[in-house]
Design a protein around this motif. Structure first.
Motif, PDB file in Angstrom:
ATOM      1  N   ASN A  90      71.675   2.816  84.297  1.00  0.00           N
ATOM      2  CA  ASN A  90      70.483   3.448  83.699  1.00  0.00           C
ATOM      3  C   ASN A  90      70.686   4.959  83.707  1.00  0.00           C
ATOM      4  OD1 ASN A  90      68.701   1.159  83.192  1.00  0.00           O
ATOM      5  ND2 ASN A  90      68.649   0.917  85.425  1.00  0.00           N
ATOM      6  N   ALA A 119      64.244   2.774  83.213  1.00  0.00           N
ATOM      7  CA  ALA A 119      65.053   2.115  84.249  1.00  0.00           C
ATOM      8  C   ALA A 119      64.407   0.791  84.656  1.00  0.00           C
ATOM      9  CB  ALA A 119      65.210   3.030  85.458  1.00  0.00           C
ATOM     10  N   CYS A 140      71.620   3.904  88.826  1.00  0.00           N
ATOM     11  CA  CYS A 140      70.638   4.713  88.102  1.00  0.00           C
ATOM     12  C   CYS A 140      70.957   6.194  88.327  1.00  0.00           C
ATOM     13  CB  CYS A 140      69.224   4.452  88.626  1.00  0.00           C
ATOM     14  SG  CYS A 140      68.663   2.757  88.401  1.00  0.00           S
TER      15      CYS A 140
END
Ligand code: NAI
Length: 256
Positions: A90, A119, A140
């Motif tokens: 992400n 996300a 992420c």
């Protein structure tokens, strides 16, 4: 033998910058990669330039990660066309910097929507495949700005939110063979930081030099620095690491 032979990865916001470097690194080490970005043509062009050999396709998909329907459809298309999904990065992001008293509702909502709902939407769509196959890697993008940065109340809140998000994913998804971690980059030379230079009225090279001078290792970061960390966190060597945030910032956090 690449570390990601046989793996399928999704990298969001990968038409350029850090996302493109991560996509390139994963592809270089054997993964089939789906490049997701707002514009399908740009995503496709990026996918076409990834390292590849016969029989290992990449894919470019137009997707707005902040739109949960778009995120779900992209994940289903990846699984349909590339056959599986093992890795989700992400990375998609935007900035809408302003001092608090000048920050609009739209500045706030846009940044929270892309980073946090994005996300969330992507990971929720991916987790059903991860859980079913008892395997998955989530990475992420957070930021050193999570620790506080003038003019970035929206971005700092979103990036610290990402850290709480991966900690919780670590708890919930660990029993299903899924790890989730964040990378918090410092200053990385990309279009995003070039846009900041333009906004503060500084030539790009001068802006980068000033960032390098402030940094303990006396240089700015490059997308490849983040790609190396992402590849490690997606590899089997990192299978006992979850819920963590790795600062990749040349030590910027230490002196801020
Ligand atoms: P960039 O601006 O060069 O690239 C971001 C990409 O995300 C673009 O291709 C853009 O089209 C895409 N994108 C934006 N909104 C999207 C959406 N709703 N759906 C799908 N794609 C979308 O940015 P950069 O520098 O490569 O940053 C990548 C990530 O790293 C971001 O999450 C950013 O916040 C984070 N980061 C960057 C730092 C830096 O110094 N460049 C420092 C710390 C974190």
């Amino acid at each position: 033998m690449g570390r990601f032979d046989g793996r399928v990865a999704v990298v969001t916001g990968a038409a350029r910058g850090i996302g493109l470097a991560i996509a390139t690194r994963l592809a270089d080490e054997g993964a089939s990669v789906a490049v997701l970005d707002l514009d399908e043509a740009q995503a496709g062009a990026a996918a076409e330039q990834l390292p590849a050999e016969a029989g290992r396709p990449h894919l470019g998909i137009g997707c707005d990660v902040s739109d949960t329907g778009s995120a779900r459809a992209a994940v289903e298309r990846v699984v349909g066309e590339l056959g599986a999904l093992h890795i989700l990065v992400n990375n998609a992001g935007v900035t809408r910097d302003n001092l608090l008293f000048k920050m609009t509702d739209d500045d706030w909502d846009t940044v929270i929507a892309v980073h946090l709902r994005g996300a969330f939407a992507m990971t929720r769509a991916a987790q059903q495949h991860f859980v079913q196959q008892k395997y998955g890697k989530v990475v992420c993008l957070s930021s050193v700005s999570a620790l506080g940065n003038r003019g970035q109340a929206n971005y700092a809140a979103a990036k610290m939110g990402i850290q709480g998000f991966v900690r919780t994913l670590g708890i919930e998804l660990g029993p299903f063979g899924v790890t989730a971690n964040a990378i918090a980059p410092g200053f990385i030379a990309t279009d995003m930081t070039d846009a900041t230079a333009a906004r503060v009225g500084m030539p790009v090279e001068e802006f980068r030099q000033a960032a390098a001078d402030r940094n303990p290792v006396r240089r700015v970061g490059y997308p490849e620095d983040i790609a190396a960390a992402a590849a490690f966190l997606c590899s089997e060597e990192a299978s006992y690491i979850t819920g963590q945030t790795l600062y990749v910032d040349g030590g910027a956090k230490l002196v801020s």
